[in-house]
Design a protein around this motif. Structure first.
Motif, PDB file in Angstrom:
ATOM      1  N   VAL A  12      45.724  18.769  27.242  1.00 21.70           N
ATOM      2  CA  VAL A  12      45.288  18.764  28.630  1.00 21.70           C
ATOM      3  C   VAL A  12      43.821  18.373  28.712  1.00 21.70           C
ATOM      4  CG1 VAL A  12      44.903  20.219  30.661  1.00 21.70           C
ATOM      5  CG2 VAL A  12      47.019  20.457  29.355  1.00 21.70           C
ATOM      6  N   ASN A  13      43.022  18.911  27.811  1.00 25.12           N
ATOM      7  CA  ASN A  13      41.590  18.572  27.786  1.00 25.12           C
ATOM      8  C   ASN A  13      41.397  17.087  27.478  1.00 25.12           C
ATOM      9  OD1 ASN A  13      40.731  21.151  28.408  1.00 25.12           O
ATOM     10  ND2 ASN A  13      40.454  21.756  26.267  1.00 25.12           N
ATOM     11  N   GLN A  14      42.161  16.575  26.531  1.00 22.33           N
ATOM     12  CA  GLN A  14      42.057  15.151  26.204  1.00 22.33           C
ATOM     13  C   GLN A  14      42.467  14.302  27.398  1.00 22.33           C
ATOM     14  OE1 GLN A  14      44.459  14.671  22.678  1.00 22.33           O
ATOM     15  NE2 GLN A  14      42.683  14.910  21.312  1.00 22.33           N
ATOM     16  N   LEU A  15      43.515  14.703  28.082  1.00 29.07           N
ATOM     17  CA  LEU A  15      43.960  13.955  29.259  1.00 29.07           C
ATOM     18  C   LEU A  15      42.913  14.016  30.363  1.00 29.07           C
ATOM     19  CD1 LEU A  15      47.753  14.862  29.443  1.00 29.07           C
ATOM     20  CD2 LEU A  15      46.740  12.672  28.815  1.00 29.07           C
ATOM     21  N   GLU A  16      42.280  15.166  30.544  1.00 29.14           N
ATOM     22  CA  GLU A  16      41.225  15.287  31.552  1.00 29.14           C
ATOM     23  C   GLU A  16      40.049  14.381  31.209  1.00 29.14           C
ATOM     24  OE1 GLU A  16      40.253  19.444  31.777  1.00 29.14           O
ATOM     25  OE2 GLU A  16      41.908  19.875  33.142  1.00 29.14           O
ATOM     26  N   ILE A  17      39.687  14.327  29.937  1.00 30.51           N
ATOM     27  CA  ILE A  17      38.584  13.456  29.498  1.00 30.51           C
ATOM     28  C   ILE A  17      38.947  11.990  29.728  1.00 30.51           C
ATOM     29  CG2 ILE A  17      37.315  12.651  27.472  1.00 30.51           C
ATOM     30  CD1 ILE A  17      37.453  15.568  26.428  1.00 30.51           C
ATOM     31  N   GLN A  18      40.165  11.606  29.352  1.00 29.52           N
ATOM     32  CA  GLN A  18      40.603  10.223  29.561  1.00 29.52           C
ATOM     33  C   GLN A  18      40.643   9.894  31.051  1.00 29.52           C
ATOM     34  OE1 GLN A  18      44.377   9.890  27.571  1.00 29.52           O
ATOM     35  NE2 GLN A  18      43.439   9.600  25.537  1.00 29.52           N
ATOM     36  N   PHE A  19      41.115  10.834  31.843  1.00 29.95           N
ATOM     37  CA  PHE A  19      41.181  10.629  33.284  1.00 29.95           C
ATOM     38  C   PHE A  19      39.773  10.471  33.868  1.00 29.95           C
ATOM     39  CE2 PHE A  19      41.633  12.253  37.686  1.00 29.95           C
ATOM     40  CZ  PHE A  19      42.532  11.312  38.156  1.00 29.95           C
ATOM     41  N   ALA A  20      38.845  11.304  33.429  1.00 29.70           N
ATOM     42  CA  ALA A  20      37.461  11.226  33.899  1.00 29.70           C
ATOM     43  C   ALA A  20      36.836   9.889  33.510  1.00 29.70           C
ATOM     44  CB  ALA A  20      36.636  12.381  33.336  1.00 29.70           C
ATOM     45  N   ARG A  21      37.088   9.430  32.292  1.00 30.22           N
ATOM     46  CA  ARG A  21      36.556   8.134  31.851  1.00 30.22           C
ATOM     47  C   ARG A  21      37.143   6.993  32.688  1.00 30.22           C
ATOM     48  NH1 ARG A  21      36.976   9.126  25.339  1.00 30.22           N
ATOM     49  NH2 ARG A  21      35.138  10.467  25.169  1.00 30.22           N
ATOM     50  N   ALA A  22      38.448   7.081  32.951  1.00 29.76           N
ATOM     51  CA  ALA A  22      39.099   6.045  33.760  1.00 29.76           C
ATOM     52  C   ALA A  22      38.512   6.016  35.163  1.00 29.76           C
ATOM     53  CB  ALA A  22      40.605   6.280  33.798  1.00 29.76           C
ATOM     54  N   LEU A  23      38.260   7.184  35.735  1.00 29.55           N
ATOM     55  CA  LEU A  23      37.643   7.244  37.065  1.00 29.55           C
ATOM     56  C   LEU A  23      36.232   6.664  37.045  1.00 29.55           C
ATOM     57  CD1 LEU A  23      38.797  10.701  38.496  1.00 29.55           C
ATOM     58  CD2 LEU A  23      39.442   8.429  39.287  1.00 29.55           C
ATOM     59  N   ASP A  24      35.482   6.946  35.992  1.00 26.54           N
ATOM     60  CA  ASP A  24      34.133   6.388  35.869  1.00 26.54           C
ATOM     61  C   ASP A  24      34.177   4.864  35.812  1.00 26.54           C
ATOM     62  OD1 ASP A  24      32.983   8.894  35.941  1.00 26.54           O
ATOM     63  OD2 ASP A  24      32.767   9.055  33.749  1.00 26.54           O
ATOM     64  N   ARG A  25      35.120   4.333  35.025  1.00 26.66           N
ATOM     65  CA  ARG A  25      35.254   2.873  34.938  1.00 26.66           C
ATOM     66  C   ARG A  25      35.652   2.287  36.295  1.00 26.66           C
ATOM     67  NH1 ARG A  25      37.978   4.158  30.061  1.00 26.66           N
ATOM     68  NH2 ARG A  25      39.977   3.661  31.036  1.00 26.66           N
TER      69      ARG A  25
END
Length: 83
Positions: A4-17
């Motif tokens: 879940v933490n990894q998915l949140e990090i990936q999601f946050a990075r995708a939103l930043d991009r």
């Protein structure tokens, strides 16, 4: 929880991009090439202005040279008539 933490990090990075892409994109309705075309037009207008300045300078030199030739012809005319 680790996944879940990894998915949140990936999601946050995708939103930043996504935010970055939105911030840098061209305004709605404009093609991406529009800015490049505007820059090219501005460059060409700058070149045109420089060329017009050069043309004015060349015309002034031409007028000066023509006046000098007219003066030389008027000085030579009496000499030619005497010969």
């Amino acid at each position: 929880m680790g996944q879940v933490n990894q998915l949140e990090i990936q999601f946050a990075r995708a939103l930043d991009r996504l935010r970055e892409a939105i911030a840098t994109r061209a305004p709605a309705g404009e093609a991406p090439e529009a800015e490049q075309l505007r820059q090219r037009v501005a460059s060409l207008e700058n070149d045109k202005a420089k060329l017009l300045e050069e043309l004015v300078s060349i015309r002034a030199k031409r007028d000066k040279d023509v006046a000098a030739l007219d003066q030389l012809i008027s000085q030579l005319k009496p000499l030619i008539e005497e010969a």
